[in-house]
Design a protein around this motif. Structure first.
Motif, PDB file in Angstrom:
ATOM      1  N   VAL A   1      81.063 127.846  30.511  1.00  0.00           N
ATOM      2  CA  VAL A   1      80.214 126.703  30.858  1.00  0.00           C
ATOM      3  C   VAL A   1      80.100 126.562  32.371  1.00  0.00           C
ATOM      4  CG1 VAL A   1      79.955 124.197  30.664  1.00  0.00           C
ATOM      5  CG2 VAL A   1      80.739 125.522  28.705  1.00  0.00           C
ATOM      6  N   LEU A   2      81.184 126.838  33.097  1.00  0.00           N
ATOM      7  CA  LEU A   2      81.138 126.774  34.567  1.00  0.00           C
ATOM      8  C   LEU A   2      80.169 127.805  35.123  1.00  0.00           C
ATOM      9  CD1 LEU A   2      84.953 126.342  35.304  1.00  0.00           C
ATOM     10  CD2 LEU A   2      83.177 124.574  35.220  1.00  0.00           C
ATOM     11  N   VAL A   3      80.146 128.997  34.518  1.00  0.00           N
ATOM     12  CA  VAL A   3      79.176 130.009  34.927  1.00  0.00           C
ATOM     13  C   VAL A   3      77.764 129.509  34.658  1.00  0.00           C
ATOM     14  CG1 VAL A   3      78.412 132.381  34.557  1.00  0.00           C
ATOM     15  CG2 VAL A   3      80.840 131.845  34.496  1.00  0.00           C
ATOM     16  N   GLY A   4      77.573 128.876  33.501  1.00  0.00           N
ATOM     17  CA  GLY A   4      76.256 128.342  33.164  1.00  0.00           C
ATOM     18  C   GLY A   4      75.787 127.286  34.142  1.00  0.00           C
TER      19      GLY A   4
ATOM     20  N   ALA B   1      75.326 135.823  29.339  1.00  0.00           N
ATOM     21  CA  ALA B   1      76.151 136.691  28.502  1.00  0.00           C
ATOM     22  C   ALA B   1      76.700 137.875  29.296  1.00  0.00           C
ATOM     23  CB  ALA B   1      75.329 137.188  27.314  1.00  0.00           C
ATOM     24  N   LEU B   2      75.851 138.486  30.133  1.00  0.00           N
ATOM     25  CA  LEU B   2      76.291 139.642  30.917  1.00  0.00           C
ATOM     26  C   LEU B   2      77.343 139.250  31.946  1.00  0.00           C
ATOM     27  CD1 LEU B   2      72.900 141.498  31.476  1.00  0.00           C
ATOM     28  CD2 LEU B   2      74.830 142.236  30.044  1.00  0.00           C
ATOM     29  N   LEU B   3      77.158 138.103  32.596  1.00  0.00           N
ATOM     30  CA  LEU B   3      78.149 137.646  33.572  1.00  0.00           C
ATOM     31  C   LEU B   3      79.493 137.383  32.907  1.00  0.00           C
ATOM     32  CD1 LEU B   3      76.014 135.236  35.782  1.00  0.00           C
ATOM     33  CD2 LEU B   3      77.096 137.362  36.518  1.00  0.00           C
ATOM     34  N   GLY B   4      79.437 136.754  31.736  1.00  0.00           N
ATOM     35  CA  GLY B   4      80.678 136.469  31.037  1.00  0.00           C
ATOM     36  C   GLY B   4      81.372 137.735  30.570  1.00  0.00           C
ATOM     37  N   ARG B   5      80.605 138.681  30.053  1.00  0.00           N
ATOM     38  CA  ARG B   5      81.212 139.919  29.557  1.00  0.00           C
ATOM     39  C   ARG B   5      81.719 140.782  30.703  1.00  0.00           C
ATOM     40  NH1 ARG B   5      78.574 143.755  24.850  1.00  0.00           N
ATOM     41  NH2 ARG B   5      80.379 145.100  24.574  1.00  0.00           N
ATOM     42  N   TRP B   6      80.961 140.818  31.796  1.00  0.00           N
ATOM     43  CA  TRP B   6      81.369 141.640  32.944  1.00  0.00           C
ATOM     44  C   TRP B   6      82.648 141.105  33.584  1.00  0.00           C
ATOM     45  CZ3 TRP B   6      81.129 140.103  38.267  1.00  0.00           C
ATOM     46  CH2 TRP B   6      81.446 141.134  39.160  1.00  0.00           C
TER      47      TRP B   6
END
Length: 345
Positions: free
Chosen positions: A157-160, A143-148
């Motif tokens: 999903v790619l980040v996951g 969540a933090l990576l996506g929001r940042w």
């Protein structure tokens, strides 16, 4: 007028299909449960197993059913239902058919937490807590990576996948440095296994999972509104970021609780929601219940297959689900990468 008249009919048919799928899953669960309680090195009839489960009959049979077979059965039901429900929520939340706890790093975080507990010598009793904490940590990091980064939700999903790969590497590094006597138990757990489950583990996870499911159904209306798109949801008074974060934490908690008692079992959370959509139609509260029942059915059936149908003794159920799920993932990738997808590039 005729178009408006057909809509309730189509919706009614979908609801009936969803109820039928749920009823079929319940019937399959009943049959699989009987097999799980009666089959093994000590075979017994269904009546004998039922009496033993209630504490009546031969003390040896009571001990086998109550201390070995029944906890393993309950663990399969709780873990399968939790994984499938979490997968259904994540796929709707991220609007991506490949979103699931085992793809996006949540079960990887649970594995890391559990392995760290084993590495610290804290013992098996604290292993579920470590898995739960690790799964929630991975969800928070996602969540933090996506929001940042401000990334579009469909690309998270790619980040996951990247988070999952990093966590898997960390788990392997820790296991390699384990003493030999701990490495075996760690590898068995990370493969996904229902062996040796106890009532305290299952009861704690079941009660916590029930609380999380209640929280999920309380938020279900917001999930349905988010299906309309972020702009429409915002226009209807929904705080999109807050609602999405709460649903992510809820789904992560479900998946982490499942991993806490069964390990990071693959593909149940990915495949079951797709099957339910194919059989029952558009997502509703009824299809969510059917998804939970189907997940429990699939995991219990896979565990029975690992125990009694395959020639390899002591095979982890995660190996069976991965064998089933790998072709399913390939089909999804090929379908999403077909001609329709190429036209949009």
């Amino acid at each position: 007028m005729s178009v408006l008249a057909t809509k309730p009919t189509a919706l009614t048919r979908e609801r009936r299909r969803a109820r039928l799928v749920a009823a079929l899953c319940l019937a399959a669960l009943a049959g699989f449960s009987v097999i799980a309680l009666t089959t093994g090195e000590v075979s017994m009839s269904a009546g004998t197993a039922l009496r033993a489960a209630l504490g009546f009959g031969d003390p040896g049979e009571v001990y086998i059913v109550q201390e070995f077979r029944a906890p393993r059965l309950a663990a399969a039901l709780v873990a399968g239902a939790g994984l499938a429900t979490a997968g259904a929520v994540l796929q709707r939340l991220f609007r991506n058919p490949l979103a699931s706890p085992d793809v996006m790093g949540i079960t990887g975080g649970a594995s890391l937490g559990a392995v760290l507990i084993l590495a610290a010598g804290a013992g098996q009793r604290l292993l579920p807590l470590g898995a739960l904490g690790g799964g929630l940590f991975a969800a928070a990091a996602l969540a933090l990576l996506g929001r940042w980064s401000g990334m579009v939700v469909t690309r998270l999903v790619l980040v996951g996948i990247a988070v999952q790969a990093g966590l898997a590497a960390a788990v392997n590094l820790i296991v390699v440095r384990f003493p030999q006597e701990l490495a075996g138990s760690a590898m068995q757990w990370t493969a996904g296994s229902l062996y040796g489950r106890t009532w305290p583990e299952v009861t704690g996870a079941a009660l916590a999972g029930l609380a999380v499911l209640v929280a999920l159904f309380v938020q279900y209306r917001k999930l349905a509104v988010l299906d309309l798109g972020d702009e429409s949801a915002g226009a209807l008074g929904i705080s999109v970021t807050t609602a999405r974060l709460r649903l992510l934490v809820t789904a992560a908690a479900l998946a982490a609780l499942a991993a806490a008692i069964a390990g990071p079992i693959a593909f149940v959370a990915l495949a079951v929601p797709h099957l339910i959509r194919m059989l029952a139609g558009r997502p509703t509260g009824t299809t969510l219940v059917a998804t939970a029942l189907a997940g429990a059915t699939l995991l219990l059936g896979a565990d029975l297959t690992a125990q009694h149908l395959l020639p390899v003794h002591g095979l982890a159920v995660g190996v069976v689900t991965a064998t089933i799920g790998a072709p399913w993932l390939l089909i999804l990738l090929l379908r999403d990468g077909g001609p329709a997808s190429r036209r949009t590039v």
